[in-house]
Each structure stands twice: as structure tokens, then as C-alpha cells.
Design a protein around this motif. Structure first.
Motif, PDB file in Angstrom:
ATOM      1  N   PHE A 265       0.812  -1.218   0.000  1.00 35.62           N
ATOM      2  CA  PHE A 265       0.000   0.000   0.000  1.00 35.62           C
ATOM      3  C   PHE A 265       0.845   1.266   0.000  1.00 35.62           C
ATOM      4  CE2 PHE A 265      -3.283  -2.955   1.498  1.00 35.62           C
ATOM      5  CZ  PHE A 265      -4.377  -2.531   0.757  1.00 35.62           C
ATOM      6  N   VAL A 266       2.129   1.171  -0.283  1.00 39.08           N
ATOM      7  CA  VAL A 266       2.974   2.362  -0.307  1.00 39.08           C
ATOM      8  C   VAL A 266       2.624   3.219  -1.523  1.00 39.08           C
ATOM      9  CG1 VAL A 266       5.319   3.236  -0.510  1.00 39.08           C
ATOM     10  CG2 VAL A 266       4.864   1.257   0.931  1.00 39.08           C
ATOM     11  N   CYS A 267       2.146   4.423  -1.280  1.00 45.00           N
ATOM     12  CA  CYS A 267       1.836   5.362  -2.360  1.00 45.00           C
ATOM     13  C   CYS A 267       2.086   6.796  -1.896  1.00 45.00           C
ATOM     14  CB  CYS A 267       0.369   5.228  -2.789  1.00 45.00           C
ATOM     15  SG  CYS A 267      -0.800   5.630  -1.461  1.00 45.00           S
ATOM     16  N   HIS A 268       2.634   6.950  -0.718  1.00 46.86           N
ATOM     17  CA  HIS A 268       2.666   8.247  -0.050  1.00 46.86           C
ATOM     18  C   HIS A 268       3.555   9.285  -0.727  1.00 46.86           C
ATOM     19  CE1 HIS A 268       1.017   5.272   2.634  1.00 46.86           C
ATOM     20  NE2 HIS A 268       0.471   6.238   3.330  1.00 46.86           N
ATOM     21  N   PRO A 269       4.654   8.901  -1.393  1.00 47.79           N
ATOM     22  CA  PRO A 269       5.400   9.933  -2.123  1.00 47.79           C
ATOM     23  C   PRO A 269       4.601  10.572  -3.245  1.00 47.79           C
ATOM     24  CG  PRO A 269       6.779   8.011  -1.753  1.00 47.79           C
ATOM     25  CD  PRO A 269       5.390   7.625  -1.355  1.00 47.79           C
ATOM     26  N   GLU A 270       3.586   9.847  -3.775  1.00 48.62           N
ATOM     27  CA  GLU A 270       2.800  10.372  -4.884  1.00 48.62           C
ATOM     28  C   GLU A 270       1.589  11.178  -4.426  1.00 48.62           C
ATOM     29  OE1 GLU A 270       3.861   7.278  -4.667  1.00 48.62           O
ATOM     30  OE2 GLU A 270       5.186   7.006  -6.393  1.00 48.62           O
ATOM     31  N   VAL A 271       1.237  11.097  -3.147  1.00 50.94           N
ATOM     32  CA  VAL A 271       0.015  11.755  -2.672  1.00 50.94           C
ATOM     33  C   VAL A 271       0.072  13.261  -2.871  1.00 50.94           C
ATOM     34  CG1 VAL A 271      -1.351  12.298  -0.618  1.00 50.94           C
ATOM     35  CG2 VAL A 271      -0.613   9.956  -1.033  1.00 50.94           C
ATOM     36  N   LEU A 272       1.130  13.908  -2.394  1.00 51.90           N
ATOM     37  CA  LEU A 272       1.208  15.363  -2.488  1.00 51.90           C
ATOM     38  C   LEU A 272       1.426  15.858  -3.918  1.00 51.90           C
ATOM     39  CD1 LEU A 272       3.138  16.205   0.801  1.00 51.90           C
ATOM     40  CD2 LEU A 272       0.678  16.226   0.350  1.00 51.90           C
ATOM     41  N   PRO A 273       2.255  15.194  -4.761  1.00 52.05           N
ATOM     42  CA  PRO A 273       2.309  15.617  -6.173  1.00 52.05           C
ATOM     43  C   PRO A 273       0.958  15.526  -6.870  1.00 52.05           C
ATOM     44  CG  PRO A 273       4.212  14.265  -5.662  1.00 52.05           C
ATOM     45  CD  PRO A 273       3.315  14.210  -4.463  1.00 52.05           C
ATOM     46  N   ILE A 274       0.192  14.478  -6.584  1.00 49.58           N
ATOM     47  CA  ILE A 274      -1.145  14.355  -7.178  1.00 49.58           C
ATOM     48  C   ILE A 274      -2.058  15.450  -6.631  1.00 49.58           C
ATOM     49  CG2 ILE A 274      -3.213  12.893  -7.244  1.00 49.58           C
ATOM     50  CD1 ILE A 274      -1.355  10.472  -7.396  1.00 49.58           C
ATOM     51  N   TYR A 275      -1.933  15.751  -5.351  1.00 51.55           N
ATOM     52  CA  TYR A 275      -2.713  16.830  -4.734  1.00 51.55           C
ATOM     53  C   TYR A 275      -2.402  18.168  -5.394  1.00 51.55           C
ATOM     54  CZ  TYR A 275      -5.083  19.099  -0.751  1.00 51.55           C
ATOM     55  OH  TYR A 275      -5.942  19.800   0.044  1.00 51.55           O
ATOM     56  N   PRO A 350       6.882   5.392 -15.022  1.00 49.98           N
ATOM     57  CA  PRO A 350       6.876   6.867 -15.086  1.00 49.98           C
ATOM     58  C   PRO A 350       6.186   7.525 -13.903  1.00 49.98           C
ATOM     59  CG  PRO A 350       6.284   5.922 -17.210  1.00 49.98           C
ATOM     60  CD  PRO A 350       6.272   4.795 -16.229  1.00 49.98           C
ATOM     61  N   VAL A 351       5.110   6.904 -13.391  1.00 49.96           N
ATOM     62  CA  VAL A 351       4.406   7.475 -12.238  1.00 49.96           C
ATOM     63  C   VAL A 351       5.306   7.470 -11.014  1.00 49.96           C
ATOM     64  CG1 VAL A 351       2.389   7.231 -10.739  1.00 49.96           C
ATOM     65  CG2 VAL A 351       2.185   6.736 -13.180  1.00 49.96           C
ATOM     66  N   VAL A 352       6.083   6.404 -10.851  1.00 53.93           N
ATOM     67  CA  VAL A 352       6.979   6.290  -9.701  1.00 53.93           C
ATOM     68  C   VAL A 352       8.169   7.239  -9.840  1.00 53.93           C
ATOM     69  CG1 VAL A 352       8.451   4.694  -8.421  1.00 53.93           C
ATOM     70  CG2 VAL A 352       6.268   3.904  -9.322  1.00 53.93           C
ATOM     71  N   LEU A 353       8.564   7.546 -11.071  1.00 51.85           N
ATOM     72  CA  LEU A 353       9.721   8.410 -11.283  1.00 51.85           C
ATOM     73  C   LEU A 353       9.433   9.866 -10.913  1.00 51.85           C
ATOM     74  CD1 LEU A 353      12.352   8.311 -14.010  1.00 51.85           C
ATOM     75  CD2 LEU A 353      11.079  10.443 -13.790  1.00 51.85           C
ATOM     76  N   PHE A 354       8.204  10.317 -11.081  1.00 50.55           N
ATOM     77  CA  PHE A 354       7.878  11.725 -10.833  1.00 50.55           C
ATOM     78  C   PHE A 354       8.248  12.182  -9.416  1.00 50.55           C
ATOM     79  CE2 PHE A 354       5.934  12.220 -14.868  1.00 50.55           C
ATOM     80  CZ  PHE A 354       5.662  13.570 -15.030  1.00 50.55           C
ATOM     81  N   PRO A 355       7.896  11.437  -8.344  1.00 48.55           N
ATOM     82  CA  PRO A 355       8.286  11.903  -7.001  1.00 48.55           C
ATOM     83  C   PRO A 355       9.804  11.963  -6.803  1.00 48.55           C
ATOM     84  CG  PRO A 355       6.531  10.280  -6.859  1.00 48.55           C
ATOM     85  CD  PRO A 355       7.012  10.263  -8.274  1.00 48.55           C
ATOM     86  N   ILE A 356      10.562  11.061  -7.454  1.00 51.89           N
ATOM     87  CA  ILE A 356      12.024  11.117  -7.325  1.00 51.89           C
ATOM     88  C   ILE A 356      12.542  12.405  -7.944  1.00 51.89           C
ATOM     89  CG2 ILE A 356      14.181   9.902  -7.723  1.00 51.89           C
ATOM     90  CD1 ILE A 356      12.664   7.380  -8.225  1.00 51.89           C
ATOM     91  N   ARG A 357      12.055  12.718  -9.132  1.00 56.78           N
ATOM     92  CA  ARG A 357      12.497  13.932  -9.806  1.00 56.78           C
ATOM     93  C   ARG A 357      12.109  15.176  -8.995  1.00 56.78           C
ATOM     94  NH1 ARG A 357      11.165  14.052 -15.866  1.00 56.78           N
ATOM     95  NH2 ARG A 357       9.060  13.756 -15.065  1.00 56.78           N
ATOM     96  N   ARG A 358      10.915  15.175  -8.436  1.00 58.35           N
ATOM     97  CA  ARG A 358      10.486  16.306  -7.606  1.00 58.35           C
ATOM     98  C   ARG A 358      11.384  16.424  -6.376  1.00 58.35           C
ATOM     99  NH1 ARG A 358       5.557  19.193  -6.264  1.00 58.35           N
ATOM    100  NH2 ARG A 358       4.615  18.298  -8.119  1.00 58.35           N
ATOM    101  N   ALA A 359      11.727  15.289  -5.754  1.00 62.40           N
ATOM    102  CA  ALA A 359      12.585  15.311  -4.569  1.00 62.40           C
ATOM    103  C   ALA A 359      13.966  15.864  -4.906  1.00 62.40           C
ATOM    104  CB  ALA A 359      12.701  13.910  -3.974  1.00 62.40           C
ATOM    105  N   LEU A 360      14.525  15.427  -6.029  1.00 63.44           N
ATOM    106  CA  LEU A 360      15.847  15.902  -6.427  1.00 63.44           C
ATOM    107  C   LEU A 360      15.823  17.388  -6.786  1.00 63.44           C
ATOM    108  CD1 LEU A 360      17.115  12.896  -8.594  1.00 63.44           C
ATOM    109  CD2 LEU A 360      17.767  13.511  -6.258  1.00 63.44           C
ATOM    110  N   GLN A 361      14.761  17.834  -7.434  1.00 66.61           N
ATOM    111  CA  GLN A 361      14.658  19.248  -7.783  1.00 66.61           C
ATOM    112  C   GLN A 361      14.565  20.113  -6.535  1.00 66.61           C
ATOM    113  OE1 GLN A 361      11.283  19.194 -10.451  1.00 66.61           O
ATOM    114  NE2 GLN A 361      12.575  19.194 -12.268  1.00 66.61           N
ATOM    115  N   HIS A 362      13.777  19.675  -5.552  1.00 66.71           N
ATOM    116  CA  HIS A 362      13.643  20.457  -4.318  1.00 66.71           C
ATOM    117  C   HIS A 362      14.922  20.419  -3.503  1.00 66.71           C
ATOM    118  CE1 HIS A 362       8.967  20.161  -4.323  1.00 66.71           C
ATOM    119  NE2 HIS A 362       9.431  21.057  -5.176  1.00 66.71           N
ATOM    120  N   LEU A 363      15.696  19.345  -3.656  1.00 68.54           N
ATOM    121  CA  LEU A 363      16.924  19.217  -2.888  1.00 68.54           C
ATOM    122  C   LEU A 363      18.076  19.976  -3.531  1.00 68.54           C
ATOM    123  CD1 LEU A 363      18.087  17.798  -0.380  1.00 68.54           C
ATOM    124  CD2 LEU A 363      18.755  15.908  -1.872  1.00 68.54           C
ATOM    125  N   LEU A 364      18.183  19.885  -4.869  1.00 70.78           N
ATOM    126  CA  LEU A 364      19.320  20.470  -5.572  1.00 70.78           C
ATOM    127  C   LEU A 364      19.026  21.840  -6.166  1.00 70.78           C
ATOM    128  CD1 LEU A 364      20.509  17.252  -7.457  1.00 70.78           C
ATOM    129  CD2 LEU A 364      21.334  18.150  -5.275  1.00 70.78           C
TER     130      LEU A 364
END
Length: 472
Positions: A265-275, A350-364
Motif C-alpha cells: 500500500f505504499v503510495c505516499h510519495p505520490e500523494v502530495l504531487p497528485i494533490y 513513469p508514475v513512480v519516477l515523478f516523485p524522485i524527480r520532484r525530490a531531487l529538484q527540491h533538494l538540488l
């Protein structure tokens, strides 16, 4: 400020409380302002265009993972009733976790997991959240591509005939994952907004519904005992139990069911991007999306598990498709199902990749506006790294185990609970109130899951066995 009671008795603020002047500049710049750029950002300042239905498809697709193939095996080690109880508990806890995230995001006007970490614990919290999301989703993407690597050659061989030589280049899984990545996955990752993937997510879910339909069909068209199938070796340790379904079962493998279901049931990294990209965004609307998505996956998980289990009973293997393959390798329906599963996991990457890219953008690049070149380069680097990992590492079961045992409990239980405790002001909800106490207990439960999972992995390593605690 009006408070809304939730079904679980917890409370949270549905509107954003203005940020004070001490908030870091990168948080001030996170949301796009509709009106006066000088005022503090509010939670509803950015409004996306993704519909309710498309958001449900995206979140459901984020929840759905390769772990569904092992749920029948999990039921065989718990029994039907105990499995249903555990599945229900984990689904409810996941809904509550989404509630904690949305409350924390709503109170400070933030819609990124990493920014919540920054708000709660400063820059170390931001780094921790970004690292956890990156590691977990890279592990998930790798597991999907491993399915492509090992299953696609078998599907090609079955459709083209067994006379094909395994030496042919198109039977090499390493070449196939590169082809699939370049031709399908990479173009989809170039979408600017996650909401555009709602169509592919819907098609991916359709493939998994077809998989479920085939599992149900096979249950009513498979005889038991299975001696009728020459390719199947039936477990005859206890012949009387071969075709008897058990309501409760406790054995050495039972304890592994809880981590398997939690990770499913892990989906939590995608919750806020979808929001962020939701049309007419409100906490209640997003909570409903989370509830509908989790309920849909709950139903699909349970039906897949019970019909798969009632087909093979004690002979259910850890990977359900392998069980069907042993029964009849040339079954046309099962071949189509394998192809559908391949399509589903491919479209999930691709859906799983979006939160990684968002995390890296916010970090770097925390204060940089959107840039197409950076958007493409990050996706290309991530896909290249994941492909190299899948190609060069022959067996990364242990790596997946460690990542899953640490990141999944962190994303579901630990971080949402800590964010809620730290972000919700104590003048509104003191620590001795029921919502804060519930969040603290929820966080402790995450640590229990983590310790339990790591203990199982350690015992496996010491015993030399190759069990898997599941994957997403």
C-alpha cells in the motif's frame, strides 16, 4: 478556524494557516501565487487541472505494484480470515497516514513531502525525506524492470515458438529493458505534469483487472488435486489438506505477511504531487481520492489473493504467475495475462519516477523555476541508473529487502506521524490531545514494523535461506 472531525476521531485544519516571517525563502517560493505576490502563500494558491477520476487512476497505479503476485502465497501462510483482518488493518492505517500528510500539508500550505520535512525538522528533515523517497522509488522502479527483464523473453518465446534460440538478441532481457525504457518509459517521463499520465495509469489498471479476471476464471476451470496436469508437481506432504482452504494458519512464513501487505500500500510519495495537480483542490477531496484508491486496491488485492489461493491451496508459490506456468506453460490465457502484467508494470515506472524527480529538484534546485532541460536530464539520469542496476546486479533481493524494510515503514508510518506532531501547532493541538497521541502511536508502530522486517532479513541471512519479505 473551523475544525472538521474525521471518521477516526482525529482533527485537522482544512485551511492553511499563514506562515510566519521566519519561514525559509524556498518555502515562500514553492507555491504559485494567484494574487498578491507579497502575501504569505496559502494552501489553495496553486490549482491544477487533473480531474478526480484521473487522480484516482494515478494514485491507484502508484499503489499497485508487483507485490500483488505474491498475495496468494501470503494468504496460504495466514489463512483466509487472518489475511482479511491484516489486509483491512493495513488499508485503514494507510488511509490514516494519508490523512496525517494532508493535515500537515494543509496547515502550512506545502504540497511536497520534502518541504514538509524542511518545515518539521529543518534542512536535515528535507534531506532525509528526499533520500527516503529516492531510495524507495528507485527500488520500486528496479523491481518493475526486473519483471520486464525476466518475463518478457518468456512471453516472446511462447508467442514465437520454442524453436527460437535463447542466443538471439531479442531473447536477451538486458537488451529488452533498454528497448522498453527508450521506446515507452522515457517518453512518458517527459510529461510536464503527473496528471497527464492518468490515461496510461487507467490502461495499466485495466491490465491488472484483466489479470484478476483471469485468476477468477482459472479458479473455476482448474481441477483439484492437480495431478491431472502433467507439468505440475503436487505437494503430497499432507494429501488430505491439498484442496482444503484454511481460515487461520500460523507457520514460519506467517510473520512475513505483515511487511508484504504494508509494502503493497505504499503510495505516499505520490500523494502530495497528485494533490498539487488536482482540480479544485481541498483536503476533503484529496482524502476521498486516497480512500477510493486504497479501497479499490483493497478489493483487487483480496480477490486476487483468495481466488489464486483457492486454485492452488497449499501448492501456491511465491509468484502466482510461476504457479500457472508450471501447470501449463503454453496456456494462451496465461500468456496474455503475463503480457498484461508486463504492460502494467511498464506504465507504472513513469508514475513512480515523478516523485524522485520532484525530490531531487527540491533538494538540488530549490529556488529554480521549471526548466525543460533539467526536467529531461534528471529523468534520463534516473532511468540510466536504474537500467544499469538491473543489468549489472544479478540478484538484488537483499538490496530490495533492506530498502523496503527501512523506507516503506518510514513513508507510511514514521514520517507522516512525525510531520503531524511537529507541524500542527501545540496551541491548537497540545501533545496530550487524542490526535497527537494517535500520531505518536502510529509513528511507534512504524518503528516496530521496521525492526521486525530487518530482523526477518537478518534471520534469513544467518540461515542462508532466500525468502523475500515482499516488494512494492
Amino acid at each position: 478556524m473551523e475544525l472538521h472531525k474525521l471518521s477516526n476521531g482525529a482533527q485537522c485544519h482544512d485551511t492553511a494557516k499563514p506562515m510566519d516571517e521566519r519561514i525559509p525563502p524556498e518555502e515562500e517560493m514553492f507555491l504559485q501565487h494567484k494574487n498578491d505576490a507579497t502575501r504569505s502563500p496559502q494552501f489553495t494558491d496553486f490549482e491544477g487541472k487533473t480531474s478526480f477520476g484521473m487522480s484516482v487512476f494515478n494514485l491507484s497505479n502508484a499503489i499497485m505494484g508487483s507485490g500483488i503476485l505474491g498475495l496468494s502465497y501470503a494468504m496460504s501462510n495466514t489463512g483466509i480470515v487472518l489475511f482479511l483482518i491484516l489486509l483491512t488493518c493495513i488499508a485503514c492505517l494507510s488511509c490514516y497516514s494519508v490523512h496525517l500528510l494532508l493535515c500537515s500539508a494543509g496547515i502550512v500550505g506545502i504540497r511536497a513531502y520534502e518541504q514538509l520535512g524542511l518545515r518539521a525538522f529543518g534542512y536535515p528533515g528535507k534531506i532525509l525525506a528526499a533520500v527516503v523517497i529516492t531510495l524507495h522509488n528507485i527500488g520500486a522502479m528496479s523491481s518493475y524492470l526486473f519483471i520486464v527483464k525476466y518475463e518478457l523473453p518468456l512471453v516472446i518465446q511462447a508467442f514465437l515458438g520454442h524453436r527460437i534460440s535463447s542466443e538471439d538478441w531479442f531473447m536477451n532481457g538486458n537488451y529488452l529493458i533498454v528497448i522498453v525504457t527508450v521506446s515507452i518509459i522515457f517518453p512518458l517521463t517527459l510529461m510536464k505534469h503527473l496528471g497527464y499520465l492518468g490515461y496510461t495509469s487507467g490502461f495499466s489498471l485495466t491490465c491488472m483487472v484483466f489479470f484478476l479476471s483471469a485468476v477468477i476464471y482459472k479458479k473455476f476451470n482448474t481441477v483439484c488435486p492437480l495431478e491431472a496436469f502433467g507439468n505440475y508437481s503436487v505437494n503430497l506432504v499432507d494429501p488430505e489438506d491439498t484442496c482444503n482452504a484454511k481460515l487461520f494458519t500460523i507457520n514460519q512464513e506467517t510473520a512475513y505477511t505483515i511487511p508484504i501487505l504494508a509494502f503493497a500500500f505504499v503510495c505516499h510519495p505520490e500523494v502530495l504531487p497528485i494533490y498539487t495537480e488536482l482540480h479544485n483542490p481541498t483536503k476533503k477531496r484529496m482524502q476521498n481520492i486516497g480512500n477510493v484508491s486504497i479501497l479499490s486496491m483493497f478489493i483487487m488485492y483480496f480477490l486476487t489473493a483468495i481466488f489464486g489461493y483457492l486454485t492452488f491451496y497449499e501448492n501456491t508459490e511465491a509468484e502466482l504467475l510461476h504457479t500457472y506456468n508450471k501447470m501449463d506453460p503454453l496456456d494462451t490465457l496465461i500468456l496474455c495475462v503475463r503480457l498484461a502484467v508486463l504492460v502494467a508494470v511498464t506504465l507504472t515506472v513513469p508514475v513512480v519516477l515523478f516523485p524522485i524527480r520532484r525530490a531531487l529538484q527540491h533538494l538540488l534546485f530549490p529556488e529554480k523555476p521549471f526548466n525543460w532541460a533539467r526536467h529531461i536530464i534528471i529523468a534520463l539520469c534516473l532511468l540510466t541508473a536504474v537500467n544499469l542496476l538491473v543489468i549489472l546486479v544479478p540478484n538484488i533481493r537483499d538490496i530490495f529487502g533492506i530498502i523496503g524494510a527501512t523506507t516503506a515503514p518510514s513513508l507510511i508510518f514514521i514520517l507522516p506521524g512525525l510531520f503531524y506532531i511537529r507541524i500542527i501547532p501545540t496551541d491548537l493541538e497540545p501533545m496530550n490531545t487524542r490526535p497527537k497521541i494517535q500520531a505518536a502511536c502510529f509513528t511507534m508502530l512504524g518503528f516496530v514494523f521496521m525492526i521486525m522486517s530487518l530482523t526477518f532479513i537478518g534471520l534469513d541471512w544467518m540461515s542462508g535461506e532466500n525468502r523475500s519479505i515482499g516488494g512494492h
